[in-house]
Scaffold this active site. Sequence first.
Site, PDB file in Angstrom:
ATOM      1  N   HIS A   1      -2.405  -0.375 -46.186  1.00 37.17           N
ATOM      2  CA  HIS A   1      -1.376  -1.012 -46.827  1.00 37.17           C
ATOM      3  C   HIS A   1      -1.925  -2.133 -47.819  1.00 37.17           C
ATOM      4  O   HIS A   1      -2.936  -2.282 -47.588  1.00 37.17           O
ATOM      5  CB  HIS A   1      -0.149  -1.342 -45.988  1.00 37.17           C
ATOM      6  CG  HIS A   1      -0.521  -2.479 -45.216  1.00 37.17           C
ATOM      7  ND1 HIS A   1      -1.020  -3.695 -45.661  1.00 37.17           N
ATOM      8  CD2 HIS A   1      -0.275  -2.569 -43.692  1.00 37.17           C
ATOM      9  CE1 HIS A   1      -1.056  -4.635 -44.322  1.00 37.17           C
ATOM     10  NE2 HIS A   1      -0.792  -3.946 -43.249  1.00 37.17           N
TER      11      HIS A   1
ATOM     12  N   CYS B   1      -3.744  -3.390 -38.797  1.00 35.62           N
ATOM     13  CA  CYS B   1      -3.605  -2.260 -39.904  1.00 35.62           C
ATOM     14  C   CYS B   1      -4.891  -2.633 -40.682  1.00 35.62           C
ATOM     15  O   CYS B   1      -5.846  -3.687 -40.259  1.00 35.62           O
ATOM     16  CB  CYS B   1      -2.466  -2.569 -40.631  1.00 35.62           C
ATOM     17  SG  CYS B   1      -0.928  -1.976 -39.995  1.00 35.62           S
TER      18      CYS B   1
END
Length: 318
Positions: A130, A138
């Site tokens: 992202h 992440c």
Amino acid sequence: MAGCVSSALDVDTKGIQPIPAKLVAEMKRKGMTPSSPILVRIFKEESELEIWKRNANGKYALLKTYPMCRWSGQLGPKKKAGDRQAPEGFYHVSADRLNPNSQYYLSFNLGYPNKLEAALGYSGEALMVHGACSSSGCYAMTDEGVAEIYAVAREALKGGQTSFQVQAFPFRMTAQKMARNRNNPNYGFWTDLKKGYDSFEVTRRQPKVAYCDKRYVFDTEFAGGDPLDPLAACPPAISGTDPLVATRTERDLSTAETMASTMTGTTVHAYADGGMHPTFRKLLAASGDKALSKKTSLTKVPISRPEAALADPYSASE
């Protein structure tokens, strides 16, 4: 948090931004089209994400390497929710895993846990690539970086690719780096990942992934089709790994063993909490998180644990 979750915000135009003209021109120069299939490779230690595209010869060629602004945890696989580990392994991302409404600008879900990880009892969800520069398991690419990555992935999927493969590694799996990490508890798992890494390095084709005997198996045809239970013993194989791939893996691991025996330090780097690409880390060290936020257009999400990012032990000069 279990991972880098997304929120349902109002849809805007960020998810339909075109691929930059400069990158389209680069595709054309390399015999690619925007609709050509892609493959993604991620390297934690180097804090880099690569996009590869299939060219006119039917093989994958490197399109572009993106610096990663933030990943969290240590080198090694993710095993449970809340451990802050970013996943390592092989994943397949279909169109329904692209999120234009992400809390972190744009994102796509890796699909962790995959079939093998789920069978091993690993837990966690919403593990993403992202935008922003904040990670809780992440891979954060900045808004600008993920906008380009998202557009390239979207167009490949629109062009007919059912899903694209993401290969997430602890580091570039050379003999030297395997040797340096020889004493890490994850070394056995990494030698498994290396077989898939070598398959792509040698053939420039997407490795076929299967699971059995609690591990990944690459480029193997089994009697009766792919095994259904990742925990069961591997069934008889009809055909196996390309000999050139097997030779490379055996040679590198043998070299790693020899190198490790003469190295003074073969313990894996210890991270305070993940890493950051040197380009971002230098800016953070020189000007602080506010300057980095301005430089990377990170206006909504603060940089996660900037002190830990500055403690990233990896040096690009190694």
